[in-house]
Enzyme design. Structure first.
Site, mmCIF file in Angstrom:
data_model
loop_
_atom_site.group_PDB
_atom_site.id
_atom_site.type_symbol
_atom_site.label_atom_id
_atom_site.label_comp_id
_atom_site.label_asym_id
_atom_site.label_seq_id
_atom_site.Cartn_x
_atom_site.Cartn_y
_atom_site.Cartn_z
ATOM 1 N N TYR A 85 -46.960 -30.969 3.209
ATOM 2 C CA TYR A 85 -46.711 -32.131 3.637
ATOM 3 C C TYR A 85 -46.042 -31.989 4.776
ATOM 4 O O TYR A 85 -44.899 -31.267 4.727
ATOM 5 C CB TYR A 85 -45.951 -32.869 2.536
ATOM 6 C CG TYR A 85 -45.518 -34.342 3.006
ATOM 7 C CD1 TYR A 85 -46.071 -34.969 3.937
ATOM 8 C CD2 TYR A 85 -44.518 -34.950 2.700
ATOM 9 C CE1 TYR A 85 -45.682 -36.335 4.792
ATOM 10 C CE2 TYR A 85 -43.963 -36.201 2.829
ATOM 11 C CZ TYR A 85 -44.552 -36.793 3.982
ATOM 12 O OH TYR A 85 -44.333 -38.026 4.516
ATOM 13 N N CYS A 86 -46.268 -32.466 6.069
ATOM 14 C CA CYS A 86 -45.317 -32.289 7.382
ATOM 15 C C CYS A 86 -44.955 -30.849 7.544
ATOM 16 O O CYS A 86 -45.989 -29.823 7.692
ATOM 17 C CB CYS A 86 -44.016 -33.093 7.154
ATOM 18 S SG CYS A 86 -43.180 -33.370 8.537
ATOM 19 N N LEU A 87 -43.847 -30.395 7.651
ATOM 20 C CA LEU A 87 -43.489 -29.152 7.986
ATOM 21 C C LEU A 87 -43.794 -28.286 6.817
ATOM 22 O O LEU A 87 -44.106 -27.046 7.212
ATOM 23 C CB LEU A 87 -41.796 -29.278 8.270
ATOM 24 C CG LEU A 87 -40.969 -27.722 8.371
ATOM 25 C CD1 LEU A 87 -41.869 -27.257 9.731
ATOM 26 C CD2 LEU A 87 -39.759 -27.980 8.618
#
Length: 620
Positions: free
Chosen positions: A351-353
């Site tokens: 998720y994301c980074l």
């Protein structure tokens, strides 16, 4: 008076005497005798280091008053724009023409309103995302004139700060953004005397709304100064109200705790899931309340789920690097999962980074013929940062150098500094609307679990964040094949495991068209899903959530490329949550079912250490 020649002779004589005095003496262990030249060089190095430290300290001190924004970067952008505009006589004439036409249009509108004509057409309509002037009270005279005048001025400044030939794209975006932020400060919606909705409620309530608003302001100020979270966040206790899905911490090192969630079904899918959340915030956005916990949704449907919980770094962690996050984070967690569930592939979820780091790890594993990942899911994840949205406004050499000095002094990027940047990106929603709602109208926004999670921020280590900004955001090394893992470059095109990629429509952190570039950079089967909502709320999209929609389609490796605009136009909209769609895809990727694995590995170095959510998530 000594002549220059005699002065040099005296200096030479002193040096000879010093050499004679030290002749035969042994130098201290590990130190060799130095010449006069060495002393001068050493003094020069010391002076350089001293002045460099002085500059760093000054810039670090300045950053506390600028929310981490570099004044030099902003000045460079302004001078580039101002110089370009000074040489663009045609552009200036065009702006004068626009100002004259807008004045005529506004004068006609004002005259119509003064003559009490019924509902004359307005000069300008707010943008679809601008909710400041939606209330019917803004249609009343003279408030309609006030807000129409403001919007016309805002539109003129947008024209003035864009389209100036010769100005770099980066500087143009910075100037346009800064002008918009400055104008938003003076929006008529922000002030008591020019906001008709506030005036109406003040009259109806006898000013009680302003009294409540002042009390709200004092309370928020006290909480901020004392380091407390906003009012209502205490109602969402970690481990009780949120992050409450049953599980055990089965592995811990200096950077992560690995949580294994207890099975809820008699049999489970053969391959477990390893979820890698972003470390910019706490992991439990994926395990909020019981009704909107993605982890519980998966466990209830027969998946074995492991979750990484990142440590909240402190000054002692300043030298943790991106490699440390990969090795101590993903690779260590994957090894633990392989021991708990042996002889099984793993579904990786980022998720994301955390998704970006997962892509780096998966690319390195593919390069080294490591095929432990059965599939990969990326939620709001970028691997190409060329079009990374408005966050790129703050990413250039000057800005990163300024941030590095700020982080160098304290060893990390502070939570308040990060929060300030994200609030600027959505100032109307996160700053000015709060001021109007809570301080002028005196109405507290109801805290929910997602809002409470958003206040539970984490820090970012100095070295890791510097590497992330430089190698990914600034240089785009991953997308261009220059990112180094174990002294060799990696490329995501080596990944062959099937991919499930999720973008969100209103994402200001990872714009979905940037996420869509997985199609350009990988040679794997891709299922791409676009869901309504933003970076966080679009991911937390449980079944039954009102108003949720999504689009989804699959592309095989080697299929012709379809651009994002065409894909959006041709892919039908479906109602509801995207979670069941993804869960069915995971089930299709699985190789059957088996008995649930035991929690941890007894009689080994992987016992159950404590109940979920563990200790790292509680660090402040």
């Amino acid at each position: 008076m000594d002549t220059p020649v005699r002065t040099r002779q005296k200096r030479a004589s002193r040096l000879e005497k010093n050499r004679a005095a030290t002749k035969g003496r042994s130098a201290p262990t590990g130190v060799e005798p130095c010449s006069a030249h060495d002393y001068w060089e050493r003094d020069s190095f010391s002076s350089t280091a001293f002045f460099d430290l002085t500059d760093r300290a000054l810039r670090a001190s300045l950053s506390r008053f600028t929310l981490g924004l570099s004044p030099r970067a902003l000045t460079s952008a302004y001078l580039d724009w101002a110089t370009g505009l000074s040489y663009a006589s045609g552009k200036r004439a065009q702006l004068m023409d626009k100002a004259f036409r807008k004045s005529l249009k506004f004068s006609d509108f004002a005259l119509s309103r003064s003559m009490h004509r019924t509902d004359p057409a307005g000069c300008i309509e707010p943008l679809p995302q601008d909710r400041r002037f939606r209330d019917d009270t803004w249609k009343q005279f003279p408030f309609d004139l006030i807000y129409q005048s403001f919007l016309l001025s805002q539109q003129w400044w947008h024209n003035a700060t864009t389209g100036v030939k010769g100005v770099s794209g980066q500087h143009e975006r910075v100037v346009e953004f800064a002008a918009r932020q400055w104008l938003d400060v003076f929006s008529p919606s922000n002030f008591l005397l020019t906001n008709p909705k506030v005036l109406k409620q003040t009259a109806e309530q006898g000013g009680q709304n302003l009294i409540r608003g002042f009390q709200n302001y004092v309370e928020d100020l006290e909480r901020t100064l004392s380091g407390q979270r906003p009012e209502g966040a205490e109602n969402f206790a970690v481990g009780h109200d949120v992050a409450a899905t049953p599980g055990k911490v089965v592995f811990r090192n200096r950077l992560i705790e690995l949580i294994q969630y207890e099975p809820a079904t008699k049999s489970v899918k053969a391959e477990p899931l390893l979820i890698v959340p972003a470390w910019i915030m706490k992991y439990y956005i994926l395990d909020l309340s019981q009704q909107n916990s993605l982890v519980k949704f998966l466990v209830d449907r027969g998946h074995t789920v492991f979750m990484i919980s990142w440590k909240n770094p402190d000054p002692g962690d300043r030298d943790l690097s991106m490699d440390d996050y990969q090795q101590l984070g993903i690779m260590s967690a994957l090894e633990a999962v392989n021991r708990i569930v042996p002889d099984r592939h793993v579904h990786g979820v980022g998720y994301c980074l955390g998704g970006t780091l997962l892509a780096i790890a998966a690319a390195a594993m593919a390069r080294d013929d490591d095929d432990r990942f059965k599939s990969l899911t990326f939620l709001a994840t970028q691997i190409d940062f060329e079009e990374a949205g408005e966050l790129t406004l703050f990413i250039n050499e000057e800005q990163i150098a300024f941030l590095e000095d700020m982080m160098w002094e304290q060893g990390f990027l502070d939570t308040h500094q990060m929060a300030g940047t994200f609030q600027l990106l959505r100032s109307n929603d996160l700053i000015w609307s709060k001021i109007v709602q809570e301080y002028l109208l005196g109405e507290r926004n109801q805290m929910n679990d997602l809002m409470a999670w958003n206040t539970d921020a984490t820090r970012m280590p100095y070295k890791m964040h510097s590497e992330y900004l430089r190698h990914l955001f600034l240089n785009n090394d991953l997308a261009e094949g220059r990112y180094i893992v174990d002294r060799r470059p990696v490329t995501v095109s080596d990944i062959r495991a099937p991919l499930f990629v999720v973008g969100t429509e209103r994402d200001h952190v990872a714009p979905w068209r940037s996420v869509y570039k997985f199609h350009l950079l990988t040679d794997a089967d891709i299922t791409f899903l676009l869901t309504s909502g933003g970076h966080n709320a679009g991911i937390v999209s449980e079944p039954g959530h009102r108003g949720r929609t999504f689009r989804v389609s699959a592309a095989k490796a080697g299929d012709p490329y379809i651009g994002p605009r065409r894909w959006e136009n041709e892919t039908p909209v479906q109602e509801g949550s995207w979670w069941p769609e993804w869960q069915q895809w995971l089930a299709d990727q699985s190789s059957g079912e088996s008995a649930p694995p035991e929690m941890g590995v007894h009689d080994s170095d992987l016992p159950t250490l404590q109940d979920a959510p563990g200790s790292y998530v509680l660090q402040q």
